[in-house]
Design a protein around this motif. Structure first.
Motif, PDB file in Angstrom:
ATOM      1  N   GLY A 171       0.808  -1.217   0.000  1.00  0.00           N
ATOM      2  CA  GLY A 171       0.000   0.000   0.000  1.00  0.00           C
ATOM      3  C   GLY A 171       0.843   1.268   0.000  1.00  0.00           C
ATOM      4  O   GLY A 171       2.045   1.248  -0.256  1.00  0.00           O
ATOM      5  N   LYS A 172       0.174   2.374   0.288  1.00  0.00           N
ATOM      6  CA  LYS A 172       0.853   3.669   0.357  1.00  0.00           C
ATOM      7  C   LYS A 172       1.509   3.852   1.724  1.00  0.00           C
ATOM      8  O   LYS A 172       1.092   3.256   2.725  1.00  0.00           O
ATOM      9  N   LEU A 173       2.518   4.717   1.749  1.00  0.00           N
ATOM     10  CA  LEU A 173       3.266   5.006   2.970  1.00  0.00           C
ATOM     11  C   LEU A 173       3.439   6.514   3.121  1.00  0.00           C
ATOM     12  O   LEU A 173       3.352   7.262   2.142  1.00  0.00           O
ATOM     13  N   ALA A 174       3.700   6.935   4.351  1.00  0.00           N
ATOM     14  CA  ALA A 174       4.009   8.335   4.634  1.00  0.00           C
ATOM     15  C   ALA A 174       5.369   8.408   5.311  1.00  0.00           C
ATOM     16  O   ALA A 174       5.667   7.601   6.198  1.00  0.00           O
ATOM     17  N   LEU A 175       6.184   9.359   4.925  1.00  0.00           N
ATOM     18  CA  LEU A 175       7.417   9.620   5.661  1.00  0.00           C
ATOM     19  C   LEU A 175       7.052  10.497   6.854  1.00  0.00           C
ATOM     20  O   LEU A 175       6.619  11.636   6.699  1.00  0.00           O
ATOM     21  N   VAL A 176       7.210   9.942   8.044  1.00  0.00           N
ATOM     22  CA  VAL A 176       6.778  10.625   9.271  1.00  0.00           C
ATOM     23  C   VAL A 176       8.005  11.101  10.032  1.00  0.00           C
ATOM     24  O   VAL A 176       8.897  10.310  10.360  1.00  0.00           O
ATOM     25  N   GLU A 177       8.033  12.393  10.311  1.00  0.00           N
ATOM     26  CA  GLU A 177       9.146  12.988  11.058  1.00  0.00           C
ATOM     27  C   GLU A 177       8.734  13.195  12.512  1.00  0.00           C
ATOM     28  O   GLU A 177       7.674  13.740  12.810  1.00  0.00           O
ATOM     29  N   LEU A 178       9.604  12.766  13.414  1.00  0.00           N
ATOM     30  CA  LEU A 178       9.410  12.959  14.851  1.00  0.00           C
ATOM     31  C   LEU A 178      10.596  13.769  15.367  1.00  0.00           C
ATOM     32  O   LEU A 178      11.719  13.261  15.445  1.00  0.00           O
ATOM     33  N   ARG A 179      10.355  15.011  15.700  1.00  0.00           N
ATOM     34  CA  ARG A 179      11.452  15.883  16.116  1.00  0.00           C
ATOM     35  C   ARG A 179      11.907  15.561  17.534  1.00  0.00           C
ATOM     36  O   ARG A 179      11.110  15.165  18.372  1.00  0.00           O
ATOM     37  N   ASN A 180      13.192  15.787  17.765  1.00  0.00           N
ATOM     38  CA  ASN A 180      13.794  15.492  19.066  1.00  0.00           C
ATOM     39  C   ASN A 180      14.482  16.717  19.650  1.00  0.00           C
ATOM     40  O   ASN A 180      15.625  16.659  20.105  1.00  0.00           O
ATOM     41  N   GLY A 181      13.767  17.826  19.641  1.00  0.00           N
ATOM     42  CA  GLY A 181      14.356  19.054  20.167  1.00  0.00           C
ATOM     43  C   GLY A 181      15.524  19.493  19.314  1.00  0.00           C
ATOM     44  O   GLY A 181      15.424  19.603  18.084  1.00  0.00           O
ATOM     45  N   VAL A 182      16.681  19.711  19.953  1.00  0.00           N
ATOM     46  CA  VAL A 182      17.861  20.171  19.227  1.00  0.00           C
ATOM     47  C   VAL A 182      18.598  19.006  18.569  1.00  0.00           C
ATOM     48  O   VAL A 182      19.496  19.228  17.739  1.00  0.00           O
ATOM     49  N   GLU A 183      18.237  17.774  18.912  1.00  0.00           N
ATOM     50  CA  GLU A 183      18.880  16.610  18.318  1.00  0.00           C
ATOM     51  C   GLU A 183      18.251  16.286  16.961  1.00  0.00           C
ATOM     52  O   GLU A 183      17.207  16.818  16.593  1.00  0.00           O
ATOM     53  N   ALA A 184      18.871  15.394  16.246  1.00  0.00           N
ATOM     54  CA  ALA A 184      18.363  15.002  14.931  1.00  0.00           C
ATOM     55  C   ALA A 184      17.000  14.332  15.071  1.00  0.00           C
ATOM     56  O   ALA A 184      16.763  13.579  16.032  1.00  0.00           O
TER      57      ALA A 184
END
Length: 356
Positions: A300-313
């Motif tokens: 199926g379809k997918l989403a690139l999901v970003e989870l921010r970690n403050g000042v870290e990557a």
């Protein structure tokens, strides 16, 4: 008695006998506020009531009006609905730690073991894994420990008729939810004044909004009433029904490991749809995203999901349609990942507990 004391006593006596004293005393007396006004004397509320009973002929106009006359404006509700003055930077690691605490994990395993038969029935009927159902209830209310202390009619009336200025006006949404509150109270024979929940009007162990209760809550234990306050089977069945109703696919993973593209342009292009699955595995690869072997086989379809970690990557996952379904409960990738991580921790610990 000294001369000074005699003068003070004479002055006090004169004041007490003066016709000005009552006015002076009234000026200085503390003002005791009366109870806050109800919502019965307002034109906008009267219009709401008339429209409501026209759409719901089963409702009695006088009963609705009397109930709203008992509703009270809640300053705390208006305060809590506002965004933080200085919002903190998003931090997935911090967010995750709030929901994978010792209490939730321990009580989640206990809840699962105590309700295993109902969870098994729900999984068989709707295809939603028991671990996901248990995790959502844990994230929402710690299995009924934190369901909210505001009367729903107070919270919803405050946000429907006195939505605070300073943010996007959502009073229409809350008027719809207030309408749904009266409809579900009538259908399920509940006194609307007895329902308590969050400052936003979410109710019961699964924190359903009234419209969600109306549409997805079910009588899973078959006792003739739908009870999301005290009936654990009803809560389990209703959560499973909600997820299935939003498209849960039995057997599908919620997400896959992924390394994002190295170029800013490709990464930003994949992040535009946010958490909505929009790309095939091949399309992600064409943009430079490196999926896990299992992700590469996803149909199926997918989403690139970003989870921010403050000042870290930031962290990244590739979310599936089932990831999207969890976000229908709360429109947040952080929420969905917290549910998923808690569900996996609960499953692992329950296996250990069962094998003792």
């Amino acid at each position: 008695m000294s001369v000074l004391r005699i003068l003070r006593a004479t002055l006090c006596s004169a004041l007490l006998l003066s016709p000005l004293w009552p006015a002076m005393a009234a000026t200085r007396a503390p003002v005791v506020p009366g109870p806050p006004p109800g919502y019965e004397a307002r034109a906008d509320v009267a219009t709401f009531i008339k429209d409501l009973v026209q759409r719901h002929p089963e409702l009695d106009e006088e009963v609705v009006a009397t109930t709203l006359s008992e509703a009270r404006y809640q300053a705390q509700v208006a305060k809590f609905i506002m965004p933080a003055a200085s919002p903190a930077a998003k931090n997935w690691k911090v967010y995750r730690s709030r929901f994978l605490d010792t209490l939730r994990v321990r009580e989640g395993v206990n809840f699962w073991r105590d309700n295993e038969a109902w969870l098994r029935q729900a999984e068989e009927r709707w295809g939603v894994p028991a671990r996901v159902i248990v995790a959502i209830i844990g994230v929402e209310t710690i299995y009924g420990r934190q369901t909210g202390g505001f009367r729903a009619v107070d919270a919803l009336a405050t946000l429907a008729f006195d939505f605070p200025r300073g943010r996007s006006d959502r009073s229409g949404f809350f008027r719809d939810e207030l309408e749904a509150l009266f409809a579900l109270a009538s259908r399920d024979r509940i006194n609307p004044l007895s329902l308590k929940g969050s400052y936003a009007g979410a109710l019961g162990m699964p924190q359903f909004m009234p419209s969600t209760w109306l549409k997805f809550a079910i009588d899973f234990d078959g006792d003739g009433r739908t009870d999301l306050q005290r009936s654990t089977p009803d809560v389990i069945g209703s959560v499973a029904n909600y997820l299935a109703g939003h498209g849960w696919v039995k057997g599908m993973a919620t997400h896959y490991d992924v390394l994002p593209p190295t170029t800013d342009a490709d990464r930003e292009a994949l992040l535009v749809p946010d958490i909505l699955p929009s790309f095939t595995a091949a399309e992600l690869a064409q943009r430079g995203a490196l999926l896990s072997p299992a992700g590469q086989q996803h149909a199926g379809k997918l989403a690139l999901v970003e989870l921010r970690n403050g000042v870290e990557a930031p962290s990244f996952v590739a979310g599936t349609d089932n990831f999207w379904v969890i976000t229908r409960y709360n429109w947040s990738a952080y929420y969905a990942m917290a549910v998923i991580d808690l569900s996996e921790s609960l499953a692992a610990l329950k296996t250990v507990a069962d094998n003792r």
